[in-house]
Design an enzyme around this catalytic site. Structure first.
Site, short mmCIF file in Angstrom:
data_model
loop_
_atom_site.label_atom_id
_atom_site.label_comp_id
_atom_site.label_asym_id
_atom_site.label_seq_id
_atom_site.Cartn_x
_atom_site.Cartn_y
_atom_site.Cartn_z
N ASP A 42 1.37 15.88 2.52
CA ASP A 42 1.61 14.44 2.49
C ASP A 42 2.14 14.02 3.87
OD1 ASP A 42 1.86 11.79 1.50
OD2 ASP A 42 2.32 12.58 -0.48
N ASP A 66 -1.19 13.58 8.46
CA ASP A 66 -1.93 12.36 8.19
C ASP A 66 -3.40 12.72 8.05
OD1 ASP A 66 -3.10 9.89 8.02
OD2 ASP A 66 -2.20 9.07 9.84
N TYR A 160 -10.44 -1.60 -2.53
CA TYR A 160 -9.92 -0.33 -3.05
C TYR A 160 -10.89 0.26 -4.08
CZ TYR A 160 -6.91 2.82 -5.78
OH TYR A 160 -6.40 3.89 -6.45
N LYS A 164 -13.05 3.84 -4.22
CA LYS A 164 -12.94 4.78 -5.32
C LYS A 164 -14.28 5.00 -6.02
CE LYS A 164 -8.68 6.14 -5.15
NZ LYS A 164 -8.37 7.58 -4.98
#
Length: 254
Positions: A42, A66, A160, A164
């Site tokens: 993370d 990142d 978004y 996805k």
């Protein structure tokens, strides 16, 4: 075959991206409880180390990175191979969501940011992981989409949802391409999971209205998603690839 949800996971090497997030942390804890070795990946080093400290068994590994910078993906896989000797499972929960009031408020920067993290980074880390898995004779890739991949999202979350939806198509294409290398690729599709991302930009009234649409009557705890991930990584799911598993409490049915 032993029909236990964690069948075959003891000693396996697992990368979990977004490993300090609501769902990612629970996935890390679940894998550690099976005896797997977990690389928690993370952005924030302090939060990564805190999750690693929670994990039972081990050894485990914390990586602050990142993933939007795809040039670092090969090095991440190499580091895991150096620490654990192999890579058996990649779970990609890392994602970003930029809510806007309407589609007219979505900027090009919003679009690029969400697609770079949610879709582009997921593809290239899958590619790097699959190279290692192919050389060792197989592996599992488990990606995360969203209910929005099928509903299309609402208002300013359309960008978004589009990213996805791309994750689902990408995962199916990878599943077809990598099956001959004994690498399965599947996708988990949460509905309303009670995470900081889910609650971002929503007040209590909006949350309550959303819950009324869920037949089971409540938002999922992030831990409710972990069992599905363990199943897809286990020996019990060895003949499942290209699937999208809906975990939405009945909010989405198809």
């Amino acid at each position: 075959m032993a029909f236990e949800i964690n069948s075959g996971l003891k000693g396996k090497s697992v990368i979990v991206t977004g490993g300090t997030g609501g769902i990612g942390r629970e996935v890390c804890l679940a894998f550690a409880s099976t005896g797997a070795r977990v690389a928690v990946v993370d952005l924030d080093e302090q939060r990564v180390n805190a999750v690693v400290a929670e994990l039972t068994g081990g050894p485990h590994l914390g990586v602050a990175q990142d993933l939007k910078d795809v040039s670092g993906h090969a090095a991440l896989v190499e580091r895991v191979l150096k620490e654990f000797g192999r890579l058996d499972v990649l779970v990609q929960t890392a994602a970003v969501l930029v809510r806007r009031p309407s589609v007219f408020d979505v900027t090009e920067a919003d679009w690029d940011f969400q697609h770079d993290v949610n879709l582009k980074a997921s593809f290239f880390l899958s590619q790097a992981a699959a190279r290692a898995m192919k050389d060792q004779g197989g592996g599992r890739i488990i990606n995360f989409t969203s209910q929005g991949w099928q509903s299309g999202g609402f208002g300013g979350s359309v960008a978004y949802a589009a990213s996805k939806g791309g994750v689902v198509s990408m995962s199916r294409g990878l599943a077809r391409s990598l099956a001959k290398d004994k690498i399965t690729v599947n996708t988990v599709s949460p509905g309303a999971a009670d995470t900081a991302m889910m609650r971002s930009g929503m007040d209590d009234a909006a949350i309550a209205a959303m819950i009324t649409q869920i037949p089971m009557g409540y938002m999922a705890d992030p831990s409710d998603l972990a069992g599905t991930v363990l199943f897809l990584a286990s020996d019990n799911a060895s003949y499942i690839t290209g699937a999208t598993i809906n975990v939405s409490g009945g909010w989405l049915m198809y």
